[in-house]
Design a protein around this motif. Structure first.
Motif, short mmCIF file in Angstrom:
data_model
loop_
_atom_site.label_atom_id
_atom_site.label_comp_id
_atom_site.label_asym_id
_atom_site.label_seq_id
_atom_site.Cartn_x
_atom_site.Cartn_y
_atom_site.Cartn_z
N ASP A 155 0.91 -1.10 -0.01
CA ASP A 155 0.00 -0.06 0.06
C ASP A 155 0.76 1.25 -0.08
N ILE A 156 1.75 1.23 0.83
CA ILE A 156 2.58 2.58 1.10
C ILE A 156 3.33 2.69 -0.39
N SER A 157 3.71 1.84 -1.04
CA SER A 157 4.59 1.93 -2.54
C SER A 157 3.93 2.84 -3.42
N TYR A 158 2.49 2.74 -3.39
CA TYR A 158 1.79 3.57 -4.30
C TYR A 158 1.90 4.93 -4.02
N LEU A 159 2.28 5.28 -2.84
CA LEU A 159 2.36 6.91 -2.74
C LEU A 159 3.83 7.54 -2.96
N TYR A 160 4.68 6.48 -3.19
CA TYR A 160 6.01 7.17 -3.53
C TYR A 160 6.49 6.41 -4.91
N PRO A 161 5.94 6.90 -6.03
CA PRO A 161 6.30 6.64 -7.39
C PRO A 161 7.79 6.48 -7.65
N GLY A 162 8.10 5.22 -8.16
CA GLY A 162 9.69 5.11 -8.40
C GLY A 162 10.40 4.67 -7.22
N ILE A 163 10.04 4.63 -6.11
CA ILE A 163 10.82 4.04 -4.86
C ILE A 163 10.63 2.71 -4.64
N LYS A 164 11.70 2.15 -4.70
CA LYS A 164 11.60 0.49 -4.65
C LYS A 164 11.70 0.21 -3.32
N PHE A 165 10.72 -0.87 -2.75
CA PHE A 165 10.49 -1.21 -1.28
C PHE A 165 10.86 -2.60 -1.25
N GLU A 166 11.75 -3.17 -0.66
CA GLU A 166 12.11 -4.73 -0.68
C GLU A 166 11.86 -5.26 0.94
N VAL A 167 11.03 -6.37 0.92
CA VAL A 167 10.74 -6.93 2.06
C VAL A 167 11.05 -8.44 2.21
N VAL A 168 12.13 -8.60 3.21
CA VAL A 168 12.71 -9.76 3.27
C VAL A 168 12.31 -10.46 4.41
N ASN A 169 12.17 -11.87 4.20
CA ASN A 169 11.67 -12.84 5.49
C ASN A 169 13.12 -13.49 5.50
N ILE A 170 13.47 -13.06 6.87
CA ILE A 170 14.87 -13.49 7.27
C ILE A 170 14.86 -15.12 7.56
N ASP A 171 13.81 -15.47 7.99
CA ASP A 171 13.62 -16.80 8.34
C ASP A 171 13.58 -18.09 7.18
N THR A 172 12.89 -17.46 5.98
CA THR A 172 12.76 -18.26 4.89
C THR A 172 13.50 -17.63 3.61
N ASN A 173 14.10 -16.64 3.67
CA ASN A 173 14.90 -15.79 2.65
C ASN A 173 13.79 -15.41 1.56
N GLU A 174 12.53 -15.40 1.86
CA GLU A 174 11.61 -15.04 0.88
C GLU A 174 11.67 -13.33 0.64
N VAL A 175 11.74 -13.02 -0.48
CA VAL A 175 11.71 -11.64 -0.76
C VAL A 175 10.90 -11.06 -1.65
N GLN A 176 10.02 -10.15 -1.39
CA GLN A 176 9.10 -9.52 -2.20
C GLN A 176 9.40 -7.97 -2.50
N THR A 177 9.32 -7.60 -3.72
CA THR A 177 9.66 -6.09 -4.00
C THR A 177 8.51 -5.39 -4.71
N PHE A 178 8.13 -3.96 -4.30
CA PHE A 178 7.14 -3.28 -4.73
C PHE A 178 7.74 -2.05 -5.26
N CYS A 179 7.32 -1.61 -6.22
CA CYS A 179 7.70 -0.18 -7.08
C CYS A 179 6.46 0.20 -7.89
N ALA A 180 6.08 1.18 -7.38
CA ALA A 180 4.70 1.57 -8.39
C ALA A 180 5.26 2.82 -9.29
N GLN A 181 5.53 2.83 -10.33
CA GLN A 181 5.86 3.89 -11.35
C GLN A 181 5.06 4.89 -11.46
N ASN A 182 3.68 4.60 -11.33
CA ASN A 182 2.51 5.57 -11.52
C ASN A 182 1.67 5.99 -10.43
N GLY A 183 2.37 5.59 -9.27
CA GLY A 183 1.74 5.87 -8.09
C GLY A 183 0.08 5.50 -7.74
#
Length: 275
Positions: A155-183
């Motif tokens: 949700d937060i990523s949509y408010l900051y166009p072009g900003i890359k958010f990377e969320v990492v689960n240290i326990d499982t090494n899962e990574v999800q990335t969000f970047c909304a170019q058009n807000g």
């Protein structure tokens, strides 16, 4: 966690850094937020006060007062970071700036270690790692959930166009990335599976340091609205939605020459307001 993330997004909003990394361990209930902004100020003032320590232990020590760059951010009072530090079992902040790394480590809000080291190369940004204190939060479950953090960051990523958010689960090494170019336009695209028209209406207006943008589209879902003010979600909506409803009803009736009820006009309308 949101308080610390807000500090990083405030830096991005001010034009410093285009990537924020959030790492969480559900097993240890520890979270780390890393940005690539200017780095939190540090050093010793003339009165002997440690700048970095003061920022995270005293109120009203944030650097966002009377600065036009910071007119539209969520953390203006210099309280959030201090509250997180004081309510954490341990709290460590690392700041990189001017070829120097400063590290302050706290336990239950008490400074246990502070050091400054010269570093090679050009590094800048702030890294905060902390674990909530069960002695403080003793009235309920305070465990961090990776899935919930992912949803919030999306949700937060949509408010900051072009900003890359990377969320990492240290326990499982899962990574999800969000970047909304058009807000917030991308917010609607991602949440409107069956639109009734192809073009998403979007407009914004700036008045001095005040900015408002709205995007909306009709679809096959029920009326749904989202409001964000200074980067924070407003779950109870409030006056921005009241104003939008009034304006949409008035405009549609004016263009059509009819007198439709507002509820009928907004049927299946999906809109996002960002102030």
């Amino acid at each position: 966690l949101k308080e610390i993330i807000n500090n990083s997004t405030d830096e991005a909003l001010a034009g410093y850094g285009d990537q924020i990394r959030i790492a969480v361990s559900e097993k240890e209930n520890v979270v780390t937020v890393k940005d690539f902004g200017r780095g939190v100020p540090f050093g010793i003032r003339e009165n002997g006060e440690n700048v970095l320590v003061s920022i995270y232990t005293k109120s009203h020590t944030g650097g966002k007062f009377d600065d036009s760059v910071y007119k539209n951010v969520s953390g203006l009072n210099g309280i959030g970071g201090s509250c997180v530090c004081l309510s954490s079992e341990f709290f460590t902040v690392e700041s990189y700036r001017d070829s120097t790394r400063a590290v302050a480590h706290f336990e239950k809000g008490i400074l246990k270690e502070y050091r400054e080291d010269r570093i090679r190369g050009f590094a800048h940004g702030t890294t905060v790692t902390f674990k909530p204190d069960c002695e403080v939060f003793k009235n309920g479950d305070i465990g961090y959930q990776y899935s919930r953090i992912v949803n919030d960051i999306k949700d937060i990523s949509y408010l900051y166009p072009g900003i890359k958010f990377e969320v990492v689960n240290i326990d499982t090494n899962e990574v999800q990335t969000f970047c909304a170019q058009n807000g917030i336009v991308d917010f609607i695209k991602d949440n409107m599976p069956t639109p009734l028209h192809s073009h998403i209406m979007h407009t914004e207006i700036v008045d001095g340091t005040d900015k408002l943008e709205i995007a909306f589209q009709w679809g096959s879902k029920h009326e749904e609205s989202y409001v964000f003010v200074n980067g924070l979600r407003c779950p109870e909506l409030g006056t921005p939605v009241t104003g939008a409803k009034t304006a949409i009803t008035k405009t549609i009736n004016s263009l059509s020459g009819q007198n439709f009820e507002g509820e009928n006009i907004r049927k299946n309308l999906f809109y996002v307001i960002n102030c």
